[in-house]
Design an enzyme around this catalytic site. Structure first.
Site, PDB file in Angstrom:
ATOM      1  N   HIS A  13      17.855  36.996  80.308  1.00 38.62           N
ATOM      2  CA  HIS A  13      19.287  37.059  79.977  1.00 38.62           C
ATOM      3  C   HIS A  13      19.658  36.324  78.686  1.00 38.62           C
ATOM      4  O   HIS A  13      20.461  35.380  78.687  1.00 38.62           O
ATOM      5  CB  HIS A  13      20.144  36.577  81.145  1.00 38.62           C
ATOM      6  CG  HIS A  13      19.686  35.318  81.828  1.00 38.62           C
ATOM      7  ND1 HIS A  13      19.346  34.155  81.170  1.00 38.62           N
ATOM      8  CD2 HIS A  13      19.525  35.041  83.150  1.00 38.62           C
ATOM      9  CE1 HIS A  13      19.002  33.231  82.029  1.00 38.62           C
ATOM     10  NE2 HIS A  13      19.099  33.748  83.246  1.00 38.62           N
ATOM     11  N   ASP A  60      20.666  40.662  85.966  1.00 37.76           N
ATOM     12  CA  ASP A  60      20.922  39.350  86.571  1.00 37.76           C
ATOM     13  C   ASP A  60      21.940  39.493  87.698  1.00 37.76           C
ATOM     14  O   ASP A  60      22.843  38.664  87.854  1.00 37.76           O
ATOM     15  CB  ASP A  60      21.409  38.338  85.531  1.00 37.76           C
ATOM     16  CG  ASP A  60      21.340  36.893  86.037  1.00 37.76           C
ATOM     17  OD1 ASP A  60      20.736  36.667  87.112  1.00 37.76           O
ATOM     18  OD2 ASP A  60      21.897  36.008  85.372  1.00 37.76           O
ATOM     19  N   HIS A  70      14.095  31.325  82.270  1.00 37.05           N
ATOM     20  CA  HIS A  70      15.532  31.046  82.165  1.00 37.05           C
ATOM     21  C   HIS A  70      15.625  29.835  81.246  1.00 37.05           C
ATOM     22  O   HIS A  70      15.252  28.727  81.632  1.00 37.05           O
ATOM     23  CB  HIS A  70      16.096  30.746  83.557  1.00 37.05           C
ATOM     24  CG  HIS A  70      17.499  30.216  83.559  1.00 37.05           C
ATOM     25  ND1 HIS A  70      18.542  30.902  84.148  1.00 37.05           N
ATOM     26  CD2 HIS A  70      18.041  29.070  83.078  1.00 37.05           C
ATOM     27  CE1 HIS A  70      19.659  30.197  84.029  1.00 37.05           C
ATOM     28  NE2 HIS A  70      19.376  29.076  83.384  1.00 37.05           N
TER      29      HIS A  70
END
Length: 429
Positions: free
Chosen positions: A232, A305, A179
Protein backbone atom coordinates in the site's frame (compact mmCIF):
# COMPACT_ATOMS: atom_id res chain seq x y z
CA UNK A 1 -19.43 -30.15 -16.73
CA UNK A 2 -18.71 -27.97 -19.78
CA UNK A 3 -19.25 -24.22 -19.89
CA UNK A 4 -18.97 -22.16 -23.06
CA UNK A 5 -18.38 -18.42 -22.71
CA UNK A 6 -19.39 -16.85 -26.01
CA UNK A 7 -18.30 -13.69 -27.81
CA UNK A 8 -16.45 -11.97 -24.98
CA UNK A 9 -13.48 -9.66 -25.42
CA UNK A 10 -10.74 -11.84 -23.96
CA UNK A 11 -7.86 -10.06 -22.22
CA UNK A 12 -4.94 -12.29 -21.28
CA UNK A 13 -1.49 -10.72 -20.70
CA UNK A 14 0.14 -14.15 -20.45
CA UNK A 15 -0.74 -15.06 -24.03
CA UNK A 16 -1.21 -11.58 -25.48
CA UNK A 17 -4.82 -12.41 -26.39
CA UNK A 18 -6.80 -9.20 -26.90
CA UNK A 19 -9.92 -9.71 -28.96
CA UNK A 20 -13.38 -11.21 -29.24
CA UNK A 21 -13.15 -14.95 -28.60
CA UNK A 22 -15.03 -17.94 -27.23
CA UNK A 23 -13.76 -19.75 -24.17
CA UNK A 24 -14.48 -23.39 -23.34
CA UNK A 25 -14.26 -24.71 -19.79
CA UNK A 26 -14.33 -28.46 -19.17
CA UNK A 27 -14.23 -29.94 -15.68
CA UNK A 28 -12.81 -26.74 -14.20
CA UNK A 29 -10.08 -26.27 -16.80
CA UNK A 30 -9.90 -23.92 -19.79
CA UNK A 31 -9.52 -26.26 -22.75
CA UNK A 32 -10.00 -23.95 -25.71
CA UNK A 33 -9.87 -20.28 -26.62
CA UNK A 34 -10.81 -19.59 -30.23
CA UNK A 35 -12.74 -17.27 -32.53
CA UNK A 36 -15.69 -19.61 -32.69
CA UNK A 37 -16.21 -22.78 -30.69
CA UNK A 38 -19.09 -24.92 -31.92
CA UNK A 39 -18.84 -27.67 -29.36
CA UNK A 40 -22.03 -28.19 -27.35
CA UNK A 41 -21.79 -27.33 -23.68
CA UNK A 42 -23.85 -27.98 -20.56
CA UNK A 43 -24.05 -24.24 -20.01
CA UNK A 44 -23.55 -21.31 -22.38
CA UNK A 45 -22.81 -17.83 -21.08
CA UNK A 46 -23.00 -14.82 -23.38
CA UNK A 47 -20.24 -12.29 -22.77
CA UNK A 48 -20.99 -10.11 -25.80
CA UNK A 49 -19.91 -6.54 -25.21
CA UNK A 50 -18.00 -7.53 -22.07
CA UNK A 51 -14.43 -8.28 -21.11
CA UNK A 52 -13.43 -11.80 -20.14
CA UNK A 53 -10.42 -11.62 -17.83
CA UNK A 54 -8.43 -13.93 -15.57
CA UNK A 55 -9.88 -13.82 -12.06
CA UNK A 56 -8.42 -11.01 -9.99
CA UNK A 57 -5.76 -11.70 -7.35
CA UNK A 58 -5.63 -9.49 -4.26
CA UNK A 59 -2.25 -9.57 -2.56
CA UNK A 60 -3.50 -7.72 0.50
CA UNK A 61 -6.71 -8.43 2.41
CA UNK A 62 -7.82 -8.82 6.01
CA UNK A 63 -10.37 -11.57 6.58
CA UNK A 64 -10.44 -10.99 10.38
CA UNK A 65 -10.65 -14.73 11.01
CA UNK A 66 -9.65 -16.06 13.53
CA UNK A 67 -10.36 -13.74 16.43
CA UNK A 68 -12.21 -10.73 15.02
CA UNK A 69 -15.21 -12.32 13.36
CA UNK A 70 -17.53 -9.53 14.51
CA UNK A 71 -15.80 -7.46 11.80
CA UNK A 72 -15.68 -10.12 9.09
CA UNK A 73 -15.01 -13.81 8.64
CA UNK A 74 -13.71 -16.14 5.98
CA UNK A 75 -17.15 -16.80 4.51
CA UNK A 76 -18.44 -13.21 4.42
CA UNK A 77 -15.21 -11.75 3.07
CA UNK A 78 -14.79 -14.51 0.48
CA UNK A 79 -18.30 -13.68 -0.67
CA UNK A 80 -17.22 -10.06 -0.97
CA UNK A 81 -14.15 -11.16 -2.92
CA UNK A 82 -16.26 -13.16 -5.37
CA UNK A 83 -18.61 -10.20 -5.89
CA UNK A 84 -15.56 -8.06 -6.65
CA UNK A 85 -14.19 -10.43 -9.29
CA UNK A 86 -11.45 -11.86 -7.07
CA UNK A 87 -10.65 -15.54 -7.33
CA UNK A 88 -7.54 -15.60 -5.11
CA UNK A 89 -6.78 -13.49 -2.05
CA UNK A 90 -3.82 -13.27 0.32
CA UNK A 91 -4.93 -12.93 3.95
CA UNK A 92 -2.79 -10.86 6.29
CA UNK A 93 -1.63 -12.46 9.57
CA UNK A 94 -2.69 -9.84 12.16
CA UNK A 95 -5.50 -11.99 13.54
CA UNK A 96 -6.06 -13.40 17.04
CA UNK A 97 -4.13 -15.56 17.43
CA UNK A 98 -1.52 -14.13 15.08
CA UNK A 99 -0.70 -16.40 12.16
CA UNK A 100 2.82 -17.26 13.30
CA UNK A 101 2.72 -21.07 13.17
CA UNK A 102 1.45 -23.86 10.88
CA UNK A 103 -1.62 -24.63 13.01
CA UNK A 104 -3.22 -21.23 12.36
CA UNK A 105 -2.28 -21.42 8.66
CA UNK A 106 -4.03 -24.78 8.46
CA UNK A 107 -7.11 -23.40 10.23
CA UNK A 108 -7.54 -20.64 7.65
CA UNK A 109 -6.81 -22.82 4.63
CA UNK A 110 -9.13 -25.60 5.78
CA UNK A 111 -11.98 -23.22 6.61
CA UNK A 112 -11.62 -21.48 3.26
CA UNK A 113 -11.76 -24.81 1.44
CA UNK A 114 -14.87 -25.75 3.39
CA UNK A 115 -16.50 -22.44 2.44
CA UNK A 116 -15.61 -23.22 -1.18
CA UNK A 117 -15.80 -19.76 -2.72
CA UNK A 118 -12.39 -18.29 -3.61
CA UNK A 119 -8.80 -19.40 -3.17
CA UNK A 120 -7.41 -18.13 0.13
CA UNK A 121 -3.66 -18.09 0.71
CA UNK A 122 -2.73 -17.24 4.28
CA UNK A 123 0.35 -15.06 4.75
CA UNK A 124 2.57 -15.81 7.74
CA UNK A 125 3.73 -13.26 10.32
CA UNK A 126 7.40 -12.33 10.34
CA UNK A 127 7.71 -12.44 14.14
CA UNK A 128 6.03 -14.39 16.91
CA UNK A 129 2.87 -12.61 17.97
CA UNK A 130 3.96 -9.75 15.71
CA UNK A 131 5.91 -8.52 18.71
CA UNK A 132 9.06 -7.78 16.72
CA UNK A 133 11.31 -9.81 19.00
CA UNK A 134 11.70 -13.36 17.63
CA UNK A 135 11.16 -14.80 14.17
CA UNK A 136 8.06 -16.92 13.61
CA UNK A 137 8.23 -20.51 12.44
CA UNK A 138 8.62 -19.33 8.86
CA UNK A 139 9.89 -22.62 7.45
CA UNK A 140 7.07 -24.55 9.12
CA UNK A 141 4.50 -22.16 7.72
CA UNK A 142 6.00 -22.44 4.24
CA UNK A 143 5.48 -26.20 4.46
CA UNK A 144 1.87 -25.48 5.46
CA UNK A 145 1.42 -23.42 2.30
CA UNK A 146 2.03 -19.74 3.03
CA UNK A 147 2.95 -17.78 -0.14
CA UNK A 148 4.75 -14.96 1.72
CA UNK A 149 5.54 -13.42 5.09
CA UNK A 150 4.47 -10.01 6.38
CA UNK A 151 4.26 -8.07 9.61
CA UNK A 152 1.34 -6.17 8.12
CA UNK A 153 -0.06 -3.43 10.31
CA UNK A 154 3.46 -2.53 11.42
CA UNK A 155 7.10 -2.79 10.44
CA UNK A 156 9.76 -4.95 12.04
CA UNK A 157 11.60 -2.04 13.61
CA UNK A 158 14.67 -4.10 14.59
CA UNK A 159 16.74 -3.91 11.41
CA UNK A 160 18.82 -6.97 12.29
CA UNK A 161 15.65 -9.04 12.77
CA UNK A 162 14.21 -7.67 9.51
CA UNK A 163 17.41 -8.73 7.78
CA UNK A 164 17.25 -12.22 9.27
CA UNK A 165 13.63 -12.55 8.10
CA UNK A 166 14.63 -11.65 4.56
CA UNK A 167 17.40 -14.25 4.63
CA UNK A 168 14.94 -16.98 5.68
CA UNK A 169 12.38 -15.80 3.12
CA UNK A 170 15.00 -15.95 0.37
CA UNK A 171 16.01 -19.46 1.42
CA UNK A 172 12.35 -20.52 1.33
CA UNK A 173 11.74 -18.90 -2.04
CA UNK A 174 9.00 -16.52 -0.87
CA UNK A 175 8.69 -12.72 -0.83
CA UNK A 176 8.47 -10.48 2.19
CA UNK A 177 5.46 -8.15 2.01
CA UNK A 178 6.49 -4.99 3.84
CA UNK A 179 4.16 -2.55 5.59
CA UNK A 180 6.59 0.36 5.73
CA UNK A 181 6.03 2.50 8.81
CA UNK A 182 8.51 3.93 11.28
CA UNK A 183 6.35 3.57 14.38
CA UNK A 184 8.43 6.04 16.37
CA UNK A 185 7.81 8.74 13.78
CA UNK A 186 4.07 8.07 13.75
CA UNK A 187 3.86 9.56 17.24
CA UNK A 188 0.09 9.09 17.54
CA UNK A 189 -0.69 10.41 14.06
CA UNK A 190 -4.06 9.56 12.54
CA UNK A 191 -4.24 11.54 9.26
CA UNK A 192 -1.82 13.04 6.78
CA UNK A 193 0.39 15.76 8.23
CA UNK A 194 -0.90 18.81 6.38
CA UNK A 195 -3.05 21.92 6.77
CA UNK A 196 -6.20 19.82 7.28
CA UNK A 197 -4.66 18.06 10.26
CA UNK A 198 -3.70 21.42 11.73
CA UNK A 199 -7.17 22.88 11.15
CA UNK A 200 -8.83 19.90 12.86
CA UNK A 201 -6.33 19.68 15.67
CA UNK A 202 -5.29 16.14 14.74
CA UNK A 203 -1.79 14.64 14.96
CA UNK A 204 -0.37 14.05 11.49
CA UNK A 205 1.54 11.24 9.77
CA UNK A 206 4.34 12.57 7.55
CA UNK A 207 5.43 11.00 4.27
CA UNK A 208 8.77 10.24 5.91
CA UNK A 209 7.06 7.70 8.20
CA UNK A 210 6.68 5.50 5.12
CA UNK A 211 9.68 6.61 3.10
CA UNK A 212 12.32 5.89 5.74
CA UNK A 213 11.36 2.22 6.10
CA UNK A 214 11.04 1.80 2.34
CA UNK A 215 14.62 3.02 2.01
CA UNK A 216 15.81 0.68 4.77
CA UNK A 217 14.01 -2.37 3.42
CA UNK A 218 15.19 -1.73 -0.14
CA UNK A 219 18.79 -1.56 1.10
CA UNK A 220 18.38 -4.78 3.07
CA UNK A 221 16.82 -6.54 0.09
CA UNK A 222 19.68 -5.39 -2.12
CA UNK A 223 22.29 -6.70 0.33
CA UNK A 224 20.57 -10.08 0.67
CA UNK A 225 19.10 -10.57 -2.79
CA UNK A 226 15.68 -11.13 -1.22
CA UNK A 227 12.37 -10.57 -2.97
CA UNK A 228 10.72 -7.52 -1.40
CA UNK A 229 7.15 -6.36 -2.04
CA UNK A 230 6.10 -2.98 -0.72
CA UNK A 231 2.53 -2.82 0.51
CA UNK A 232 0.00 0.00 0.00
CA UNK A 233 2.46 2.67 -1.13
CA UNK A 234 1.11 6.19 -0.70
CA UNK A 235 3.89 8.73 -1.26
CA UNK A 236 5.52 10.26 -4.31
CA UNK A 237 8.95 9.34 -2.93
CA UNK A 238 7.92 5.68 -2.75
CA UNK A 239 7.55 5.66 -6.54
CA UNK A 240 10.96 7.24 -7.03
CA UNK A 241 12.68 4.84 -4.65
CA UNK A 242 11.08 1.78 -6.29
CA UNK A 243 12.10 3.07 -9.71
CA UNK A 244 15.69 3.64 -8.61
CA UNK A 245 15.87 0.29 -6.82
CA UNK A 246 14.77 -1.56 -9.94
CA UNK A 247 17.42 0.26 -11.99
CA UNK A 248 19.96 -0.99 -9.45
CA UNK A 249 18.82 -4.59 -9.77
CA UNK A 250 16.94 -4.89 -6.49
CA UNK A 251 14.19 -7.52 -6.49
CA UNK A 252 11.48 -5.12 -5.44
CA UNK A 253 7.84 -4.78 -6.42
CA UNK A 254 5.13 -2.47 -5.12
CA UNK A 255 1.38 -2.20 -4.81
CA UNK A 256 -1.02 0.75 -4.75
CA UNK A 257 -4.60 0.72 -3.42
CA UNK A 258 -7.52 2.48 -5.14
CA UNK A 259 -8.06 4.87 -2.23
CA UNK A 260 -4.47 6.04 -2.55
CA UNK A 261 -4.54 6.58 -6.32
CA UNK A 262 -7.95 8.32 -6.19
CA UNK A 263 -8.49 10.27 -2.98
CA UNK A 264 -6.47 13.03 -1.37
CA UNK A 265 -6.65 14.55 2.08
CA UNK A 266 -8.66 17.37 0.46
CA UNK A 267 -11.47 14.84 -0.12
CA UNK A 268 -11.83 13.92 3.54
CA UNK A 269 -15.03 14.82 5.33
CA UNK A 270 -14.04 16.09 8.79
CA UNK A 271 -14.92 13.56 11.45
CA UNK A 272 -15.84 10.80 8.96
CA UNK A 273 -13.72 7.83 10.02
CA UNK A 274 -14.39 6.04 6.73
CA UNK A 275 -11.57 8.27 5.47
CA UNK A 276 -9.18 7.03 8.14
CA UNK A 277 -6.72 4.50 6.78
CA UNK A 278 -3.05 3.63 7.21
CA UNK A 279 -1.15 4.95 5.35
CA UNK A 280 -3.37 8.02 5.28
CA UNK A 281 -4.73 9.84 2.25
CA UNK A 282 -1.95 12.07 0.96
CA UNK A 283 -1.69 15.15 -1.27
CA UNK A 284 -2.50 15.64 -4.97
CA UNK A 285 1.15 15.39 -5.99
CA UNK A 286 1.38 11.99 -4.25
CA UNK A 287 -1.73 10.71 -6.02
CA UNK A 288 -0.43 11.84 -9.40
CA UNK A 289 2.96 10.22 -8.77
CA UNK A 290 1.26 6.93 -7.86
CA UNK A 291 -0.83 7.08 -11.03
CA UNK A 292 2.23 7.73 -13.16
CA UNK A 293 4.07 4.92 -11.39
CA UNK A 294 1.26 2.54 -12.25
CA UNK A 295 1.17 3.81 -15.83
CA UNK A 296 4.89 3.30 -16.49
CA UNK A 297 5.07 -0.06 -14.71
CA UNK A 298 7.12 1.04 -11.71
CA UNK A 299 4.25 0.04 -9.42
CA UNK A 300 3.07 -3.27 -10.84
CA UNK A 301 0.23 -4.33 -8.52
CA UNK A 302 -3.14 -2.92 -7.50
CA UNK A 303 -4.32 -4.37 -4.19
CA UNK A 304 -7.12 -3.35 -1.84
CA UNK A 305 -5.93 -3.61 1.79
CA UNK A 306 -9.53 -4.70 2.39
CA UNK A 307 -9.99 -4.02 6.13
CA UNK A 308 -13.47 -4.69 7.53
CA UNK A 309 -14.58 -2.96 10.71
CA UNK A 310 -17.99 -2.92 12.36
CA UNK A 311 -20.07 0.26 12.49
CA UNK A 312 -19.46 0.34 16.23
CA UNK A 313 -15.70 0.19 15.66
CA UNK A 314 -15.80 3.15 13.31
CA UNK A 315 -18.30 5.14 15.36
CA UNK A 316 -15.59 6.94 17.30
CA UNK A 317 -13.52 10.08 16.86
CA UNK A 318 -10.72 10.25 14.31
CA UNK A 319 -8.33 9.83 17.21
CA UNK A 320 -9.86 6.59 18.48
CA UNK A 321 -11.45 4.83 15.49
CA UNK A 322 -9.40 2.04 13.87
CA UNK A 323 -7.63 2.51 10.55
CA UNK A 324 -8.96 0.82 7.42
CA UNK A 325 -11.68 0.50 4.80
CA UNK A 326 -13.22 -2.33 2.80
CA UNK A 327 -12.28 -2.49 -0.86
CA UNK A 328 -12.73 -5.78 -2.71
CA UNK A 329 -16.23 -5.03 -3.97
CA UNK A 330 -15.27 -1.65 -5.43
CA UNK A 331 -11.68 -2.05 -6.68
CA UNK A 332 -12.37 -3.23 -10.24
CA UNK A 333 -14.91 -0.48 -10.95
CA UNK A 334 -12.77 2.22 -9.34
CA UNK A 335 -9.67 1.11 -11.24
CA UNK A 336 -11.51 1.01 -14.54
CA UNK A 337 -13.19 4.37 -13.95
CA UNK A 338 -10.17 6.28 -12.69
CA UNK A 339 -7.24 4.66 -14.47
CA UNK A 340 -8.59 3.10 -17.66
CA UNK A 341 -11.16 5.75 -18.56
CA UNK A 342 -8.70 8.30 -17.15
CA UNK A 343 -6.19 7.00 -19.75
CA UNK A 344 -3.46 5.99 -17.33
CA UNK A 345 -3.89 2.26 -18.09
CA UNK A 346 -5.23 0.20 -20.95
CA UNK A 347 -7.73 -2.56 -20.11
CA UNK A 348 -4.92 -5.07 -20.63
CA UNK A 349 -2.70 -3.22 -18.18
CA UNK A 350 -5.51 -3.25 -15.64
CA UNK A 351 -5.54 -7.04 -15.90
CA UNK A 352 -1.77 -7.10 -15.50
CA UNK A 353 -1.92 -5.05 -12.29
CA UNK A 354 -4.83 -6.93 -10.76
CA UNK A 355 -4.19 -10.52 -11.86
CA UNK A 356 -1.20 -11.42 -14.03
CA UNK A 357 1.52 -9.54 -12.10
CA UNK A 358 0.39 -10.76 -8.65
CA UNK A 359 0.41 -14.33 -9.93
CA UNK A 360 3.87 -13.90 -11.41
CA UNK A 361 5.30 -12.32 -8.26
CA UNK A 362 3.90 -15.10 -6.09
CA UNK A 363 4.81 -17.94 -8.44
CA UNK A 364 1.18 -18.98 -8.86
CA UNK A 365 -0.10 -20.83 -11.91
CA UNK A 366 -2.89 -18.29 -12.20
CA UNK A 367 -3.58 -14.92 -13.77
CA UNK A 368 -4.10 -16.38 -17.24
CA UNK A 369 -6.79 -17.77 -19.52
CA UNK A 370 -4.35 -19.97 -21.41
CA UNK A 371 -5.53 -23.41 -22.49
CA UNK A 372 -4.80 -25.93 -19.73
CA UNK A 373 -5.08 -23.39 -16.93
CA UNK A 374 -7.56 -23.53 -14.07
CA UNK A 375 -10.79 -21.74 -14.94
CA UNK A 376 -10.54 -18.73 -12.64
CA UNK A 377 -12.42 -16.16 -14.69
CA UNK A 378 -14.09 -12.77 -14.36
CA UNK A 379 -16.59 -11.27 -16.82
CA UNK A 380 -16.64 -7.46 -16.64
CA UNK A 381 -19.03 -4.99 -18.26
CA UNK A 382 -17.05 -1.85 -19.20
CA UNK A 383 -20.12 0.19 -20.11
CA UNK A 384 -22.29 -0.27 -17.04
CA UNK A 385 -22.48 2.93 -15.00
CA UNK A 386 -23.89 2.83 -11.48
CA UNK A 387 -23.57 4.28 -7.99
CA UNK A 388 -21.64 2.42 -5.30
CA UNK A 389 -24.02 1.40 -2.52
CA UNK A 390 -22.42 0.04 0.65
CA UNK A 391 -25.78 -1.40 1.71
CA UNK A 392 -25.45 -3.94 -1.11
CA UNK A 393 -21.99 -5.11 -0.04
CA UNK A 394 -21.57 -8.81 0.69
CA UNK A 395 -18.82 -8.02 3.18
CA UNK A 396 -19.89 -8.03 6.79
CA UNK A 397 -18.52 -4.49 6.98
CA UNK A 398 -19.61 -1.33 5.17
CA UNK A 399 -16.75 1.05 5.99
CA UNK A 400 -15.99 2.80 2.71
CA UNK A 401 -15.45 6.40 1.63
CA UNK A 402 -16.80 5.53 -1.83
CA UNK A 403 -20.48 5.13 -0.90
CA UNK A 404 -22.54 7.21 -3.34
CA UNK A 405 -19.72 7.54 -5.90
CA UNK A 406 -20.66 6.97 -9.55
CA UNK A 407 -18.44 4.49 -11.39
CA UNK A 408 -18.29 2.74 -14.74
CA UNK A 409 -17.48 -0.96 -15.00
CA UNK A 410 -19.23 -3.83 -13.28
CA UNK A 411 -18.31 -7.38 -12.37
CA UNK A 412 -20.94 -9.58 -14.00
CA UNK A 413 -19.69 -13.05 -13.16
CA UNK A 414 -16.88 -14.69 -11.20
CA UNK A 415 -15.81 -18.28 -11.73
CA UNK A 416 -13.36 -20.23 -9.56
CA UNK A 417 -12.11 -23.56 -10.85
CA UNK A 418 -15.02 -23.69 -13.29
CA UNK A 419 -17.60 -23.02 -10.57
CA UNK A 420 -19.67 -19.84 -10.76
CA UNK A 421 -19.31 -18.18 -7.35
CA UNK A 422 -20.89 -14.85 -8.27
CA UNK A 423 -23.53 -13.95 -10.84
CA UNK A 424 -24.68 -10.31 -10.91
CA UNK A 425 -28.01 -11.28 -12.47
CA UNK A 426 -28.88 -13.34 -9.40
CA UNK A 427 -27.48 -10.68 -7.08
CA UNK A 428 -29.82 -8.07 -8.54
CA UNK A 429 -32.97 -10.12 -8.04
Amino acid sequence: MTILIKSGHVLDPATGTDGVMDLLVEDGVITQCAKEIKKKADQTISAKGKYVMPGLIDMHVHLRDPGFTQKGDIETECRAAARGGYTTVLAMPNTKPVVDNPDVVNYVHNKAKAVGLVNVLQVGAVTKGQQGETLSDIRGMVKAGIPAISEDGKSVMNSLLAREAMIVAKECGIPLLAHCEDKNLVNGGVVNADEHAIEQGLPGITNSVEDIIIARDVMLAKDIGAQLHLCHCSTRNSVGMVRDAKRNGVKVSAEVCPHHFILTSDDMIPGDTNYKMNPPLRKKEDVEALRQGLADGTMEVISTDHAPHSAADKNHSMLNAPFGIVGMETAAALTYTELVLGEYLTPMQMVEKMSYNPAKLLGLEKGTLAEGSEADIMIFDPKCTYTIDKNKFWSKAKNTPFHGREVTGKVCLTMVGGKVVYDAKKDEK
